[in-house]
Design an enzyme around this catalytic site. Structure first.
Site, PDB file in Angstrom:
ATOM      1  N   HIS A  55     -10.870   1.577  -7.839  1.00 19.93           N
ATOM      2  CA  HIS A  55     -12.128   1.204  -8.480  1.00 19.93           C
ATOM      3  C   HIS A  55     -11.919   0.079  -9.497  1.00 19.93           C
ATOM      4  CE1 HIS A  55     -15.064   4.123  -6.914  1.00 19.93           C
ATOM      5  NE2 HIS A  55     -14.038   4.934  -6.797  1.00 19.93           N
ATOM      6  N   LEU A 147      -9.779   5.587   4.253  1.00 17.66           N
ATOM      7  CA  LEU A 147      -8.619   4.826   4.723  1.00 17.66           C
ATOM      8  C   LEU A 147      -9.047   3.505   5.352  1.00 17.66           C
ATOM      9  CD1 LEU A 147      -6.550   7.782   6.235  1.00 17.66           C
ATOM     10  CD2 LEU A 147      -6.291   6.702   3.972  1.00 17.66           C
ATOM     11  N   ASP A 201      -9.704  -4.103   0.766  1.00 22.88           N
ATOM     12  CA  ASP A 201      -9.456  -3.660   2.132  1.00 22.88           C
ATOM     13  C   ASP A 201      -9.254  -4.848   3.070  1.00 22.88           C
ATOM     14  OD1 ASP A 201      -9.893  -1.219   1.008  1.00 22.88           O
ATOM     15  OD2 ASP A 201     -11.746  -0.790   2.088  1.00 22.88           O
TER      16      ASP A 201
END
Length: 424
Positions: A55, A147, A201
């Site tokens: 975060h 994930l 990501d």
């Protein structure tokens, strides 16, 4: 954009499956069965486990994730029109059929394929063409498990379009600066269909290096591989079985945390200099002084602020622990991160806490939730030679009481740092 250790961002591999991740051949088979022809290629995008730095990417602070060997494969072949028709072998999902450039699908995996296309178009990566594709997706990642399965679909779709539109060919790689720009373009496009996260990501999926975590800085974009000594560090990713659905309550809470982190920063400007950004705060103030000032913020913003600035310190420390091969110190840092996410950021759950506790009971050096939390998975640092014992304890203590008799491979994944997205 510059900086960082040069690494291969996107790797193209030929062949018919030898050495390919299992989803690659599964996607090929599904494509042939549905469309009655051989696909032109298969894009594979890995999932990721974030070791630490949770975060904080949307606060422009560094993170330390690693790519998984598990991921999403998209077999594809060009169409002569602008449609995308795609299926997935995952149960519970309808096939998607939409037209590029129009309003993306409101739900399902089609919205992530649409985001991949939007990111490619926004970045002017291809000639002015909206030719679509037929596709089939296979994955060995659990869905909504924290994930990065959704971002893997985004990237797989983007790679398929880059290949079909002639931007990349087998054997070519994107220069590092282009790969960094593509990661940002895709992250921005994903905002249109999902949570308002950062670019962690997409960056690790495109920039991963086998055997390395990737230290990702955002304020001055920089990707730096950090070696992970497998004789000292063994990681597991354990899915709690509690989905963290970006399209539901978990996504709404995530976006609320983004707003709260920015509101805390805005209020901190009233009493702290150099508060134009979180990186500026961390660079210009000692951490203890910032933690002392956090109490001047109202609840719950004080906790949100404490977590962000303290997680920045933990991420920097974790990179040093990896480089110094200090597994004990890294485990303690992971534990401290989980406690901060639980207490100050409010994104852990009973299931995640129980899974972390079970891992510690089994002798893990450290464990923490990974990804957004609010369900999903934990990352576990195991002492060398103890991974099987930890798996057995988690099966007995956590999974069997929940009716999951064989979690290995579906809920318990090896998290050895692996390589980047690839085209087969």
């Amino acid at each position: 954009m510059s900086g960082g250790v040069p690494v291969k961002q996107i790797e193209f591999r030929g062949g018919t499956g030898s050495g390919a991740p299992p989803p690659v051949d599964a996607a090929r088979r599904a494509f042939r069965e549905r469309f009655g022809r051989i696909p032109e290629g298969v894009a594979f995008a890995p999932g990721r486990v974030n070791l630490i730095g949770e975060h904080v990417d949307y606060c422009a602070l560094p993170v330390l994730p690693a790519a998984l060997s598990h991921g999403v494969a998209l077999a594809f072949a060009a169409r002569r029109d602008e449609r995308v028709r795609c299926l997935t072998t995952a149960p519970g999902f309808d096939d998607v059929d939409f037209t590029l450039g129009e309003t993306p699908p409101a739900a399902g995996f089609g919205r992530y394929l649409a985001a991949g296309a939007a990111g490619v178009d926004a970045g002017h990566w291809t000639p002015a063409s909206r030719a679509g594709f037929d596709g089939a997706i296979a994955s060995d990642l659990p869905v909504a498990a924290g994930l990065s399965s959704s971002s893997a679909v985004v990237i797989a779709g983007a790679l398929a379009l880059l290949a079909l539109r002639g931007r990349l060919a087998p054997g070519e790689t994107l220069p590092r600066e282009d790969a960094m720009r593509l990661a940002l373009d895709l992250a921005e496009a994903e905002h249109g269909v999902a949570i308002q996260g950062g670019a962690m990501d997409q960056s690790v999926c495109l920039g991963a290096a086998p055997g390395h975590a990737l230290h990702i800085a955002f304020e001055r974009p920089r990707w730096t591989p950090v070696p992970v000594d497998s004789s000292r560090f063994r990681f597991l990713a354990a899915y709690s079985g509690q989905q963290a659905d970006k399209g539901g309550a978990a996504g709404a809470t995530f976006d609320e945390r983004v707003r709260q982190a920015q509101e805390a920063l805005r209020l901190a400007r009233e009493f702290l200099p150099h508060a134009d950004s979180y990186p500026a705060l961390v660079a210009n103030h000692p951490l203890p002084a910032l933690l002392a000032e956090a109490g001047r913020l109202p609840a719950p913003l004080a906790g949100r602020f404490r977590h962000v600035i303290s997680e920045a310190g933990r991420t920097a420390a974790a990179a040093k622990h990896l480089e110094g091969r200090d597994a004990t110190a890294l485990g303690e840092t992971l534990d401290a991160s989980h406690e901060s996410l639980r207490r100050d950021y409010g994104v852990s759950t009973r299931e995640l806490d129980e899974l972390v506790e079970a891992a510690r009971e089994a002798g893990a050096l450290g464990a923490r939730l990974t990804g957004a939390g609010l369900g999903g998975s934990v990352v576990i640092l195991a002492p060398p030679g103890r991974t099987d014992a930890i798996r057995a304890h988690l099966t007995e203590r956590y999974y069997l009481p929940r009716g999951i008799a064989a979690p290995r491979g579906t809920h318990l994944l090896d998290a050895t740092p692996s390589g980047p997205a690839a085209l087969y």
